[in-house]
Design a protein around this motif. Structure first.
Motif, PDB file in Angstrom:
ATOM      1  N   VAL A 355       3.920 -14.612   1.111  1.00 56.56           N
ATOM      2  CA  VAL A 355       4.343 -15.881   0.500  1.00 56.56           C
ATOM      3  C   VAL A 355       5.850 -15.896   0.282  1.00 56.56           C
ATOM      4  CG1 VAL A 355       4.201 -17.271  -1.603  1.00 56.56           C
ATOM      5  CG2 VAL A 355       2.112 -16.380  -0.565  1.00 56.56           C
ATOM      6  N   HIS A 356       6.386 -14.801  -0.247  1.00 57.31           N
ATOM      7  CA  HIS A 356       7.826 -14.759  -0.538  1.00 57.31           C
ATOM      8  C   HIS A 356       8.666 -14.578   0.727  1.00 57.31           C
ATOM      9  CE1 HIS A 356       7.361 -14.861  -4.846  1.00 57.31           C
ATOM     10  NE2 HIS A 356       6.520 -13.836  -4.821  1.00 57.31           N
ATOM     11  N   ALA A 357       8.040 -14.138   1.816  1.00 57.20           N
ATOM     12  CA  ALA A 357       8.777 -13.979   3.077  1.00 57.20           C
ATOM     13  C   ALA A 357       8.848 -15.272   3.871  1.00 57.20           C
ATOM     14  CB  ALA A 357       8.135 -12.888   3.926  1.00 57.20           C
ATOM     15  N   GLU A 358       8.135 -16.319   3.426  1.00 54.23           N
ATOM     16  CA  GLU A 358       8.182 -17.591   4.132  1.00 54.23           C
ATOM     17  C   GLU A 358       9.597 -18.164   4.088  1.00 54.23           C
ATOM     18  OE1 GLU A 358       5.320 -20.218   2.536  1.00 54.23           O
ATOM     19  OE2 GLU A 358       3.587 -19.134   3.316  1.00 54.23           O
ATOM     20  N   GLY A 359      10.057 -18.646   5.215  1.00 57.97           N
ATOM     21  CA  GLY A 359      11.399 -19.202   5.302  1.00 57.97           C
ATOM     22  C   GLY A 359      12.473 -18.163   5.545  1.00 57.97           C
ATOM     23  N   LYS A 360      12.101 -16.895   5.641  1.00 53.60           N
ATOM     24  CA  LYS A 360      13.065 -15.823   5.916  1.00 53.60           C
ATOM     25  C   LYS A 360      12.790 -15.251   7.307  1.00 53.60           C
ATOM     26  CE  LYS A 360      13.695 -14.546   1.049  1.00 53.60           C
ATOM     27  NZ  LYS A 360      12.886 -15.635   0.511  1.00 53.60           N
ATOM     28  N   HIS A 361      13.821 -14.730   7.926  1.00 55.48           N
ATOM     29  CA  HIS A 361      13.712 -14.192   9.272  1.00 55.48           C
ATOM     30  C   HIS A 361      13.419 -12.692   9.180  1.00 55.48           C
ATOM     31  CE1 HIS A 361      15.301 -17.987  10.799  1.00 55.48           C
ATOM     32  NE2 HIS A 361      16.259 -17.889   9.885  1.00 55.48           N
ATOM     33  N   LEU A 362      12.187 -12.306   9.512  1.00 57.56           N
ATOM     34  CA  LEU A 362      11.790 -10.905   9.489  1.00 57.56           C
ATOM     35  C   LEU A 362      11.882 -10.326  10.890  1.00 57.56           C
ATOM     36  CD1 LEU A 362       8.649 -10.960   7.132  1.00 57.56           C
ATOM     37  CD2 LEU A 362      11.042 -10.555   6.543  1.00 57.56           C
ATOM     38  N   ASP A 363      12.470  -9.142  10.981  1.00 54.08           N
ATOM     39  CA  ASP A 363      12.577  -8.472  12.272  1.00 54.08           C
ATOM     40  C   ASP A 363      11.192  -8.011  12.721  1.00 54.08           C
ATOM     41  OD1 ASP A 363      14.804  -7.418  14.139  1.00 54.08           O
ATOM     42  OD2 ASP A 363      13.460  -5.699  13.911  1.00 54.08           O
ATOM     43  N   SER A 364      11.067  -7.736  14.012  1.00 50.54           N
ATOM     44  CA  SER A 364       9.771  -7.349  14.577  1.00 50.54           C
ATOM     45  C   SER A 364       9.285  -5.996  14.043  1.00 50.54           C
ATOM     46  CB  SER A 364       9.861  -7.307  16.104  1.00 50.54           C
ATOM     47  OG  SER A 364      10.878  -6.393  16.517  1.00 50.54           O
ATOM     48  N   ASP A 365      10.194  -5.163  13.514  1.00 45.18           N
ATOM     49  CA  ASP A 365       9.762  -3.855  13.025  1.00 45.18           C
ATOM     50  C   ASP A 365       9.248  -3.886  11.591  1.00 45.18           C
ATOM     51  OD1 ASP A 365      12.117  -4.367  11.732  1.00 45.18           O
ATOM     52  OD2 ASP A 365      12.959  -2.343  11.989  1.00 45.18           O
ATOM     53  N   VAL A 366       9.237  -5.067  10.966  1.00 47.38           N
ATOM     54  CA  VAL A 366       8.775  -5.181   9.578  1.00 47.38           C
ATOM     55  C   VAL A 366       7.255  -5.231   9.560  1.00 47.38           C
ATOM     56  CG1 VAL A 366       8.742  -6.637   7.530  1.00 47.38           C
ATOM     57  CG2 VAL A 366      10.876  -6.319   8.794  1.00 47.38           C
ATOM     58  N   ASP A 367       6.649  -4.345   8.784  1.00 45.72           N
ATOM     59  CA  ASP A 367       5.203  -4.311   8.597  1.00 45.72           C
ATOM     60  C   ASP A 367       4.934  -4.521   7.103  1.00 45.72           C
ATOM     61  OD1 ASP A 367       2.502  -3.919   8.520  1.00 45.72           O
ATOM     62  OD2 ASP A 367       2.532  -1.847   9.265  1.00 45.72           O
ATOM     63  N   LEU A 368       4.539  -5.749   6.735  1.00 43.01           N
ATOM     64  CA  LEU A 368       4.319  -6.048   5.323  1.00 43.01           C
ATOM     65  C   LEU A 368       3.166  -5.234   4.745  1.00 43.01           C
ATOM     66  CD1 LEU A 368       4.853  -9.926   5.191  1.00 43.01           C
ATOM     67  CD2 LEU A 368       6.458  -8.097   4.617  1.00 43.01           C
ATOM     68  N   GLY A 369       2.220  -4.860   5.591  1.00 43.07           N
ATOM     69  CA  GLY A 369       1.126  -4.003   5.117  1.00 43.07           C
ATOM     70  C   GLY A 369       1.642  -2.640   4.679  1.00 43.07           C
ATOM     71  N   ARG A 370       2.579  -2.084   5.445  1.00 40.84           N
ATOM     72  CA  ARG A 370       3.169  -0.798   5.068  1.00 40.84           C
ATOM     73  C   ARG A 370       4.014  -0.944   3.803  1.00 40.84           C
ATOM     74  NH1 ARG A 370       4.203   4.143   7.150  1.00 40.84           N
ATOM     75  NH2 ARG A 370       6.170   5.180   6.530  1.00 40.84           N
ATOM     76  N   VAL A 371       4.730  -2.075   3.703  1.00 36.79           N
ATOM     77  CA  VAL A 371       5.531  -2.305   2.493  1.00 36.79           C
ATOM     78  C   VAL A 371       4.622  -2.414   1.276  1.00 36.79           C
ATOM     79  CG1 VAL A 371       7.166  -3.867   1.377  1.00 36.79           C
ATOM     80  CG2 VAL A 371       7.361  -3.409   3.822  1.00 36.79           C
ATOM     81  N   SER A 372       3.500  -3.089   1.422  1.00 36.41           N
ATOM     82  CA  SER A 372       2.573  -3.209   0.289  1.00 36.41           C
ATOM     83  C   SER A 372       2.011  -1.850  -0.108  1.00 36.41           C
ATOM     84  CB  SER A 372       1.440  -4.179   0.648  1.00 36.41           C
ATOM     85  OG  SER A 372       0.619  -3.640   1.676  1.00 36.41           O
ATOM     86  N   ARG A 373       1.794  -0.970   0.865  1.00 32.38           N
ATOM     87  CA  ARG A 373       1.301   0.372   0.542  1.00 32.38           C
ATOM     88  C   ARG A 373       2.377   1.195  -0.149  1.00 32.38           C
ATOM     89  NH1 ARG A 373       0.554   5.501   2.973  1.00 32.38           N
ATOM     90  NH2 ARG A 373       1.886   4.966   4.739  1.00 32.38           N
ATOM     91  N   ALA A 374       3.637   0.886   0.132  1.00 33.27           N
ATOM     92  CA  ALA A 374       4.749   1.635  -0.455  1.00 33.27           C
ATOM     93  C   ALA A 374       5.165   1.103  -1.812  1.00 33.27           C
ATOM     94  CB  ALA A 374       5.947   1.596   0.492  1.00 33.27           C
ATOM     95  N   THR A 375       4.483   0.081  -2.323  1.00 35.07           N
ATOM     96  CA  THR A 375       4.888  -0.521  -3.598  1.00 35.07           C
ATOM     97  C   THR A 375       3.745  -0.554  -4.603  1.00 35.07           C
ATOM     98  OG1 THR A 375       4.421  -2.687  -2.596  1.00 35.07           O
ATOM     99  CG2 THR A 375       6.721  -1.949  -2.625  1.00 35.07           C
ATOM    100  N   PRO A 376       3.076   0.566  -4.856  1.00 38.48           N
ATOM    101  CA  PRO A 376       2.025   0.553  -5.886  1.00 38.48           C
ATOM    102  C   PRO A 376       2.638   0.331  -7.265  1.00 38.48           C
ATOM    103  CG  PRO A 376       2.489   2.802  -5.203  1.00 38.48           C
ATOM    104  CD  PRO A 376       3.273   1.916  -4.281  1.00 38.48           C
TER     105      PRO A 376
END
Length: 626
Positions: A355-376
């Motif tokens: 939701v917060h990434a909407e409207g932003k340009h994310l590079d192809s190497d961005v994995d939001l699933g991995r980021v979510s796992r890294a932010t407990p």
């Protein structure tokens, strides 16, 4: 936010405008008339102000010199006259002086003398009473004005400061709130009840009087309140708890009455009170029990009991301090439903990040699933800040695309603080930090139940000279005793590595000792993992919103003897974990020194690099019992 103006007749549910109060015009007219009369009475004195004032001696000299043309004397000795050069004058005859000689002197100079008598009738009375009447009238007007302000005038303290969201509704909807499906269902039932109360009445169900959302800061309670305003087709009155509290006693209660009065005129309606703990704290803390906060809370309790359930008014509230609320506020009949809004899990964090990434340009190497796992443990507000910090890192490099490295740097910035390249370490300090962080990383790989290493670095950030980051393979909801013991061992790994390689400890283990002590204390007092104390629990906070080791009152709930046992057990667990860490690192010293050397050279290593270093040695493990 005020309501937008509409053309045409007003809706039926709006109250009729209050008629103008005629007494205000009467008061203003009376005051104006009094001022006019006072000015007219004072005109003679004003006119006399243009005359020259003479002393009595100068007046007698002018009479002797035949410079006085005419004189008027009243019975109070006040003299007003005209000189032969055309100028007017005034003087005062002393009261102790015999005026007979003055009369003879004036007669010898053939000066016309006119005698007057002081007006002791209505004119004198008015000149005396008018200033007094004017002061009394002004005092009465100011008093009435002050009462009107305090009781709810147009600029009054007693008026509710609620934002009435009716014509211009927020654009936030439930779809904008990622995750929390159960929470949204319970809150949406309130909206559904107000839209179609007949459906619930047909089943014999009563709608809730109030719903309170409870959870840690930043989990989206206020966002859910705005989503209710966006979804509901009924008026939505939003106010914060602090808006009721004032220094004047009785103002808060007046605002509560005004808020519910406004809601009744617009029913069906929703009242949203954000940060309700500011007004709903436990009673009995004030001296005498009659302070402003308690009066406001009592009025809120009375209003929630007072309105008819069929009137279609629902109170929605939010707080992150449920332990501070008065029990009378939480009983059924007031807040019937308490909705827990916890920290998001991994799936919900991924949805929030999207939701917060909407409207932003994310590079192809961005994995939001991995980021979510890294932010407990991150709340929704933390995740929004994480995306914003990553965008700032991209802007610093003159880029518009957010890369995975930006998100990693933003996470380090949020958790550790800003990296300070000017804080260069001495060579001995650099080696000591490398040994310390290598101890953490090596033990995280050697302990069976520990979370795997994600990254280890010796770059200073904030107050930390280095950091070892571990990421769980899956989000845990239950922690075994073996996992907690391994976690204690990893906590003490930095200190153990210093003892093995350097032969002495240092101040670099301060934060590690604090974290290990807090964890060991909870293992003894909350989790019942102490053979000495047995299966007892002394929870620090029932809902877990407070830091470990602290209670809402700051007072422990057990005796000094029990505290002594707790201290002994905590010390035993920490010594056992340290002995285990030292034994593991001593048996794998070659790998420890190689890892420290590589870390000192490259400054940052990922988890794969740590494992590749460890595979080059014959690793030796130590059992939990040792």
């Amino acid at each position: 936010m005020s309501r937008a103006a509409k053309s045409g007749p007003p809706p039926d549910h709006l109250p009729a405008p209050m008629p103008a109060k005629p007494w205000r015009w009467g008061w203003w007219t009376a005051l104006f008339a009094l001022m006019v009369v006072l000015v007219l009475v004072s005109l003679p004195a004003l006119w006399s102000g243009t005359a020259k004032t003479l002393s009595y001696t100068d007046f007698v000299s002018d009479v002797d010199a035949d410079r006085v043309a005419s004189v008027t004397i009243d019975d109070r000795g006040y003299v007003r006259g005209e000189l032969r050069d055309g100028n007017e004058f005034v003087t005062q005859i002393p009261t102790a002086l015999d005026t007979g000689g003055l009369s003879a002197q004036l007669a010898s100079k053939k000066v016309p003398v006119t005698g007057t008598q002081t007006d002791g009738g209505w004119g004198g009375l008015l000149s005396f009473l008018l200033p007094l009447v004017l002061l009394v009238a002004m005092f009465m007007w100011l008093s009435r004005r002050a009462r009107g302000v305090l009781s709810g005038g147009n600029l009054g303290f007693g008026r509710s400061r609620a934002q009435i969201i009716e014509a211009e509704r927020p654009t936030t909807r439930f779809a904008d709130v990622a995750g929390y499906d159960g929470v949204k269902q319970e809150v949406s039932e309130v909206v559904d009840f107000l839209r179609d109360p007949g459906k619930y009445a047909a089943a014999g169900a009563k709608g809730p009087r109030g719903v309170i959302m409870v959870g840690p800061p930043g989990t989206g309670k206020t966002l859910l309140g705005r989503a209710v305003a966006g979804e509901a087709s009924v008026p939505f009155l939003s106010v914060t708890g602090s808006a009721f509290v004032e220094m004047f006693v009785g103002v808060g209660a007046s605002r509560v009455r005004d808020l519910f009065r406004e809601a009744r005129t617009r029913a069906p309606a929703i009242i949203f009170i954000d940060e309700i703990d500011a007004v709903g704290s436990r009673r009995g803390n004030g001296i005498g029990g009659n302070d402003e906060r308690e009066q406001t809370l009592n009025q809120l309790l009375s209003e929630m009991d007072g309105f008819d359930q069929s009137s279609g008014i629902v109170v929605l509230a939010a707080t992150n301090r449920p332990e501070a609320l008065d029990p009378a506020l939480l009983r059924p009949g007031r807040f019937d439903r308490q909705v827990m809004v916890p920290l998001p899990n991994q799936t919900e964090r991924a949805a929030i990040l999207a939701v917060h990434a909407e409207g932003k340009h994310l590079d192809s190497d961005v994995d939001l699933g991995r980021v979510s796992r890294a932010t407990p443990g991150f709340s929704g507000a933390d995740l929004a800040n994480l995306i914003n910090e990553a965008a700032i890192f991209a802007v610093r490099d003159d880029r518009t695309d957010i890369t995975a490295a930006d998100l990693v740097a933003a996470r380090d910035r949020v958790l550790l603080g800003r990296r300070d390249s000017s804080n260069a370490l001495l060579p001995d300090e650099r080696w000591a930090v490398a040994v310390h962080e290598s101890g953490h990383a090596l033990l995280a790989a050697l302990c069976e139940h520990a979370d795997p290493v994600e990254k280890v670095t010796i770059l200073p950030a904030g107050m930390a000279l280095g950091a070892t980051e571990q990421l769980p393979e899956a989000e845990r909801h239950l922690y075994s005793e073996a996992y907690l013991n391994d976690r204690l061992t990893v906590h003490l790994g930095g200190r153990a590595a210093e003892l093995v390689v350097l032969g002495q400890g240092s101040t670099g283990a301060t934060n590690d000792l604090v974290g290990a002590t807090e964890l060991a204390t909870r293992m003894v007092t909350e989790f019942g993992l102490s053979p000495s104390l047995g299966p007892v629990g002394y929870p620090q906070s029932q809902l877990g919103f407070l830091p470990a080791g602290r209670t809402s009152t700051g007072v422990r709930s057990y005796s000094e003897q029990t505290q002594r046992q707790v201290d002994q057990e905590v010390s035993r667990l920490l010594r056992k974990a340290e002995d285990r860490a030292v034994a593991l690192l001593a048996r794998n010293r070659d790998a420890l020194e190689r890892l420290a050397g590589l870390l000192a050279e490259q400054e940052t290593l990922d988890g794969a690099a740590v494992l590749s270093v460890l595979r080059g040695s014959a690793l030796t493990t130590v059992s939990h019992a040792s």
